[in-house]
Design a protein around this motif. Sequence first.
Motif, PDB file in Angstrom:
ATOM      1  N   LEU A  32       0.822  -1.209   0.000  1.00 15.85           N
ATOM      2  CA  LEU A  32       0.000   0.000   0.000  1.00 15.85           C
ATOM      3  C   LEU A  32       0.863   1.268   0.000  1.00 15.85           C
ATOM      4  N   ASP A  33       2.038   1.197   0.662  1.00 17.33           N
ATOM      5  CA  ASP A  33       2.938   2.359   0.632  1.00 17.33           C
ATOM      6  C   ASP A  33       3.616   2.484  -0.724  1.00 17.33           C
ATOM      7  N   VAL A  34       3.941   1.342  -1.347  1.00 14.33           N
ATOM      8  CA  VAL A  34       4.520   1.375  -2.698  1.00 14.33           C
ATOM      9  C   VAL A  34       3.524   2.044  -3.646  1.00 14.33           C
ATOM     10  N   LEU A  35       2.251   1.657  -3.508  1.00 11.14           N
ATOM     11  CA  LEU A  35       1.205   2.262  -4.339  1.00 11.14           C
ATOM     12  C   LEU A  35       1.081   3.757  -4.043  1.00 11.14           C
ATOM     13  N   HIS A  91      -1.286  -4.412   6.270  1.00 10.59           N
ATOM     14  CA  HIS A  91      -0.777  -3.034   6.190  1.00 10.59           C
ATOM     15  C   HIS A  91      -1.862  -2.047   6.618  1.00 10.59           C
ATOM     16  N   TRP A  92      -3.070  -2.274   6.109  1.00  7.68           N
ATOM     17  CA  TRP A  92      -4.167  -1.355   6.450  1.00  7.68           C
ATOM     18  C   TRP A  92      -4.482  -1.418   7.942  1.00  7.68           C
ATOM     19  N   VAL A  93      -4.478  -2.633   8.480  1.00 11.85           N
ATOM     20  CA  VAL A  93      -4.800  -2.801   9.908  1.00 11.85           C
ATOM     21  C   VAL A  93      -3.774  -2.064  10.779  1.00 11.85           C
ATOM     22  N   LEU A  94      -2.482  -2.261  10.473  1.00  9.46           N
ATOM     23  CA  LEU A  94      -1.438  -1.585  11.257  1.00  9.46           C
ATOM     24  C   LEU A  94      -1.509  -0.071  11.070  1.00  9.46           C
ATOM     25  N   LEU A 123      -7.154   7.927   6.799  1.00  3.28           N
ATOM     26  CA  LEU A 123      -7.452   6.708   6.042  1.00  3.28           C
ATOM     27  C   LEU A 123      -8.932   6.699   5.636  1.00  3.28           C
ATOM     28  N   PRO A 124      -9.221   6.943   4.341  1.00  8.09           N
ATOM     29  CA  PRO A 124     -10.630   6.997   3.921  1.00  8.09           C
ATOM     30  C   PRO A 124     -11.249   5.599   3.907  1.00  8.09           C
TER      31      PRO A 124
END
Length: 177
Positions: A32-35, A91-94, A123-124
Motif C-alpha cells: 500500500l505504501d509502494v502504491l 498493512h491497512w490494519v497496522l 485513512l478513507p
Amino acid sequence: MGPIGHFAVGLAAKPVAPKVPLGLLFLATWLLDVLAIAFGFAGIEGVKSGIPWSHGLFMSVIWSVLAAILTSRIYRDRRAGAVVGLSVFSHWVLDFVSHPIPFSSFSWRSWQWSYGHPLPSDLPLLFSDSPKVGLGLYNTISAVEATALEFGLFILGATVYAAYVVKKRKAGRPQPA
Ligand SMILES: [Zn+2]
C-alpha cells in the motif's frame, strides 16, 4: 506505520507460506505504501486528494484480493495466495492503529517534511470525500516510542522467522541411524 513494522508481518508470515519468497512477503506487507509512492508521483494522490487509492479501506480490500488471486495462480497454492492477500491487508490494519503519522519525517505522500503535531485521521473508508478513520496511536506517542514499537514488532517477527529456519534445517538434515 513505517516499513520496519510492516516487514515484521512478512517475517511472521513466512512459516505459513513456505513457497513464497521472503522478499515477496515484504513487498506484500508494504504494497500500500509502494502504491502511495507511485500514485503520489502520478499525481493521483497527494495533500489535497489524500490517499484513497492506496490506503482507502475499500481499495485496500481490492488490492489484497488481487494480490491473493495473483499469488495463488503463480504458486498454484491457495494458501500462499491467502497468506499474501492477508499480508497486504495487514498493512491497512497496522496503519489503522497507527495513523495519522505526525512525526517530523519526510512524507512520500505530501513530498514535504511534516512536523510533530496531532493530525486529523487520513485513512478513507471509500474515496476522497468519504469519512476518514484511524485510531491515531502515533498522535499520542513520541517518534522515539513509535520507532521502539516498530523495532519491537520486527524482533518478534524475526524470532518467528528464525525459529522456522532452524526447524527447517533440522528437518532437512539426514537422521542419524
Ligand atoms: Zn501505509
